[in-house]
Scaffold this motif. Structure first.
Motif, mmCIF file in Angstrom:
data_model
loop_
_atom_site.group_PDB
_atom_site.id
_atom_site.type_symbol
_atom_site.label_atom_id
_atom_site.label_comp_id
_atom_site.label_asym_id
_atom_site.label_seq_id
_atom_site.Cartn_x
_atom_site.Cartn_y
_atom_site.Cartn_z
ATOM 1 N N ARG A 51 0.853 -1.256 0.061
ATOM 2 C CA ARG A 51 0.209 -0.004 0.138
ATOM 3 C C ARG A 51 0.946 1.318 0.023
ATOM 4 O O ARG A 51 0.444 2.181 -0.606
ATOM 5 C CB ARG A 51 -1.125 -0.088 1.210
ATOM 6 N N ASP A 55 0.594 3.667 -3.043
ATOM 7 C CA ASP A 55 0.379 5.175 -3.019
ATOM 8 C C ASP A 55 1.517 5.934 -3.675
ATOM 9 O O ASP A 55 0.927 7.264 -4.072
ATOM 10 C CB ASP A 55 0.282 5.681 -1.492
ATOM 11 N N VAL A 67 -5.171 -2.239 -4.286
ATOM 12 C CA VAL A 67 -4.572 -3.176 -3.879
ATOM 13 C C VAL A 67 -5.814 -3.962 -3.477
ATOM 14 O O VAL A 67 -6.588 -3.894 -2.698
ATOM 15 C CB VAL A 67 -3.714 -2.718 -2.814
#
Length: 326
Positions: A51, A55, A67
């Protein structure tokens, strides 16, 4: 078989179209969100890494990176789904040692990690750290630990989150290299493992740093060494195994991103450039280091060679340690 002038012209036209389309594809990709299959559960260390990278990568690609957690069978379920996805760059997989290296040795897979995927880049390494309960294991260095365990063959137990996990293999590998004999105690989850480590029920573990960071900070467990060749940025005061006399030993979890086999090279190249830039971003590096992760990246060729080398290394260790699923 004879080729007509028309056949030849068609072949030339097709080749020319492909040559024109490849750069165009690289420029237009991606024109919609990209799915990154995470073959482990939400909240896991690997999920957190994915993640953070997603990002940072999304803005560079100009699209969201979604995700999608698809856990099961030690990472095999989500990885198998990614292997069957359309090779268009819109479904990627978060690659990890279990489903890409370890599980192929421990049992049959519904996919071939090397033939069914195009490696794109490494993104991180997650270091194992040898930790002990200081009230149960009265040592402060690795040489002292080896001497202590050797004096009690088969009596010292270590924990892991399951057969074939990074923690399990790091300890089994250590037994081989150090000439020790410890007992493996697998746990279905990290929560009970941490409780028993702190209580001294199972006083040793080759844990991933994020899993024991709070216990280390509270002084409930003692770190003896990290299992990489260089010190960890997350635990800079903890020496390596090599610094304490354990040579030719290195064990860590690693993570990367791969695409289904057949994904256009132009897409692979674009993704590699943006992933490498993402991992090099100071803001992304800061977030990774804060959770005990070492940022890393590679070319597709380097990642492919790395996976092949890891497969050979761990197949040999698993065989020597006599590790089997049943």
């Amino acid at each position: 078989m004879r080729h007509t002038a028309r056949d030849l012209l068609a072949a030339i036209s097709a080749a020319a179209a492909l040559a024109i389309a490849t750069p165009a594809l690289a420029q237009s990709y991606p024109d919609r969100p990209v799915k990154l299959i995470m073959p482990f559960g939400a909240g896991s260390a690997s999920d957190s890494i994915a993640r953070i990278v997603a990002d940072g990568l999304g803005p560079r690609l100009g699209q969201r990176i979604i995700v999608e957690n698809r856990p099961g069978a030690g990472g095999n379920t989500g990885t198998a789904a990614a292997a069957k996805a359309a090779p268009d760059g819109y479904t990627l997989v978060f690659a990890a040692p279990g489903p890409f290296v370890i599980n192929r040795t421990l049992g049959g897979l519904p996919y071939d990690p090397e033939k069914d995927f195009e490696p794109i880049s490494l993104v991180a390494k997650l270091v194992n750290v040898l930790v002990v309960n200081p009230s149960k294991i009265p040592v402060k260095t690795v040489p002292e630990f080896i001497a202590y365990v050797r004096s009690k063959p088969g009596q010292i137990s270590y924990s892991s989150v399951g057969l074939g996990s990074s923690q399990h293999l790091a300890a089994a590998y250590f037994d081989i290299v150090a000439g020790t004999q410890m007992q493996h105690v697998p746990y279905p989850s990290g929560s009970q493992l941490a409780i028993d480590l702190v209580s001294g029920e199972v006083p040793v573990s080759f844990q991933l740093i994020p899993n024991v960071s709070s216990q280390l900070a509270a002084g409930q467990v003692r770190a003896l060494a990290v299992t990489t060749k260089t010190r960890s940025k997350a635990l800079p005061d903890v020496p390596t195994m090599a610094e304490q006399g354990v040579a030719d030993y290195e064990s860590y979890a690693w993570f990367g991103i791969a695409a289904p086999a057949g994904t256009p090279q132009a897409v692979i190249d674009r993704l590699n450039r943006e992933i490498v830039a993402t991992v090099a971003d100071p803001a992304v590096q800061k977030r990774l280091i804060e959770i005990g992760v070492e940022p890393d990246s590679s070319t597709p060729a380097q990642f492919k060679a790395f996976i092949a080398a890891e497969s050979v290394k761990w197949a040999d260790i698993i065989a020597k340690a006599g590790i089997k699923l049943n």
